[in-house]
Design an enzyme around this catalytic site. Structure first.
Site, PDB file in Angstrom:
ATOM      1  N   SER A  58       0.920  -1.160   0.158  1.00 36.07           N
ATOM      2  CA  SER A  58      -0.109   0.125   0.049  1.00 36.07           C
ATOM      3  C   SER A  58       0.931   1.137   0.062  1.00 36.07           C
ATOM      4  CB  SER A  58      -0.820  -0.188   1.158  1.00 36.07           C
ATOM      5  OG  SER A  58      -2.108   0.792   0.962  1.00 36.07           O
ATOM      6  N   ASP A  77      -5.543  -3.544  -2.953  1.00 39.74           N
ATOM      7  CA  ASP A  77      -4.650  -3.069  -2.111  1.00 39.74           C
ATOM      8  C   ASP A  77      -4.159  -4.507  -1.221  1.00 39.74           C
ATOM      9  OD1 ASP A  77      -3.304  -2.277   0.478  1.00 39.74           O
ATOM     10  OD2 ASP A  77      -4.582  -0.369   0.140  1.00 39.74           O
TER      11      ASP A  77
END
Length: 469
Positions: free
Chosen positions: A57, A171
């Site tokens: 991320s 993600d």
């Protein structure tokens, strides 16, 4: 299950596995990721060589920026962030699958990263994403850097999934928020330093509900953070980093992108505080080659001996332990603690060998206590990393024993706290008893004869009462 790109994860084609430096694992945490900037700057300034880097991320953005020599650009973006700038990235998406299109973010990445391929970077890099269709962790180590970064930061439902290599990627924090395993594979044999942005749960609770009564939304946020922290703890228990740095930023919301100055400072300070541990890890013997004796030790203690034999003196038990484990003790009692921290169960087995079995094998002799310092260091690191939480209550009792056996009063205080948290009444009683003896005499008088120490006035009674200690 973990999947990878087509090329080997050990590094770009033609690049040998790094033989020096550290491997970094940069965790996810949205705005708190600005702390990675300060952390990376501190490592550079202190001359710590970074041989490989994996990121999830916002950690993926930091990893890519560092490897591509764009950290200064990321810092400028962070320091220039205003509420207006943040809102500019929120471009609505009218199609299915997400609220936002992510087009502004894509343009920014293309402007600063361009057509860079991950395999062309000067050090091995892995950006972590999750496959929406299979639920697998995907370690992106080759191909276009821009789409890899987009995938790793693509919060599900907020940004559209990235279609890449026949996968629908979102993600990476959904499956591996702190990519220790990926970092370890990138630079096999090198120490892994992991930077966790989400571990400061206590700081979050204090800031979010100072009166102890969170709102409904605050409760939901706390629950999500709990899940993230537990996922990370479980992953660390299976594959612990050599150094874990938890960024104390729980008081800063993950949406606070405008607080870059504070976060960069916090990241820098956290790394500076961890420098002694990082330098030790750099120079540590990486070839521990500890024999796989964990199962043999644990089966013997918990199944063959069992609770009936743990606290009963038996020449037969002492002889059995000597016959089966003396050679192992002799071979490994001079090793570093880190050699025994691959998993929580490995640590527990080592503690049994060095702390419990030694007392059986060398009853009444100095060697019974020769590896106490090693056992205590293993126990400390296991608890500090949260690995003890993956063990049963019964197993944790023995993991905490080196604290109870220490002749350091501060360690005894910690022993009492650990056993009180565990809640086993009998062990809590003995923890207090051990602590009281050390508080009174500064040591365990019952060990005097074995260690060749003269008795001090008043110790005779304590020796009689604690002869089995």
């Amino acid at each position: 299950m973990v999947t990878r790109n087509e090329r080997n994860l050990t590094g770009p084609e033609g690049m040998a596995t790094p033989s020096t430096g550290i491997a970094l694992a940069l965790g996810g945490g949205a705005a708190r990721g600005w702390a990675h900037i300060g952390a990376l700057q501190a490592l550079q300034e202190e001359g710590i060589k970074i041989a490989a880097v994996a990121g999830t991320s916002i950690g993926a953005l930091a990893a890519l920026s560092f490897a591509a020599d764009r950290l200064d650009i990321l810092e400028a973006i962070a320091l220039g962030a205003t509420h207006r700038h943040v809102l500019a990235y929120l471009d609505p998406h009218l199609g299915r699958g997400a609220w936002l299109g992510g087009r502004r973010i894509a343009r920014e990445l293309e402007q600063h990263i361009g057509a860079i391929q991950l395999e062309d970077l000067p050090i091995p890099v892995a950006l972590i994403a999750a496959d929406l269709r299979t639920g697998e962790e995907v370690r992106l180590t080759s191909g276009p850097a821009v789409t890899a970064a987009q995938a790793s930061i693509g919060l599900p439902g907020i940004f559209r999934p990235i279609e890449r290599d026949g996968r629908s990627l979102i993600d990476g924090g959904m499956v591996s928020n702190l990519p220790v395993g990926a970092a370890r594979v990138l630079a096999a044999g090198r120490p892994v330093v992991a930077i966790d942005l989400m571990g400061d749960y206590a700081g979050y609770v204090r800031a979010s509900s100072p009166d102890g009564h969170p709102s409904a939304l605050g409760t939901v946020r706390s629950a999500f953070l709990m899940m993230t922290i537990q996922q990370t703890r479980q992953a660390i228990a299976l594959d612990p980093p050599d150094v874990l740095i938890t960024i104390p930023a729980g008081h800063i919301a993950t949406s606070a992108f405008t607080r870059a100055v504070e976060l960069i400072r916090i990241g820098r300070e956290a790394v500076i505080a961890a420098l002694p541990a990082i330098r030790r890890a750099e120079t540590m013997d990486r070839q521990c080659q500890v024999p796989d004796a964990t199962r043999a030790i644990l089966d013997f203690w918990f199944r063959e001996i069992g609770s009936d034999g743990w606290w009963t003196r038996s020449d037969q038990t002492d002889e059995a332990i000597r016959g089966r484990f003396l050679a192992l003790w002799e071979q490994w009692h001079t090793r570093s603690a880190e050699c025994f921290l691959s998993t929580a169960r490995d640590a527990l087995a080592a503690i049994l060998l060095f702390d419990q079995f030694a007392r059986n094998m060398f009853r009444g002799k100095a060697d019974a206590f020769a590896a106490d310092a090693l056992a205590l260091e293993i126990a400390k690191r296991t608890v500090d990393r949260g690995l003890d939480q993956s063990l049963t209550h019964q197993e944790r009792c023995f993991l905490y024993m080196p604290f109870m056996h220490s002749e350091d009063l501060a360690v005894q205080d910690r022993s009492v706290r650990l056993f009180e948290q565990l809640g086993e009444a009998e062990q809590v009683k003995y923890a207090h008893m051990h602590r009281d003896v050390v508080a009174r005499f500064g040591r365990f008088p019952a060990r005097n004869a074995a260690l060749g120490r003269p008795d001090r006035p008043g110790e005779a009674e304590a020796i009689a009462q604690t002869s089995n200690w």
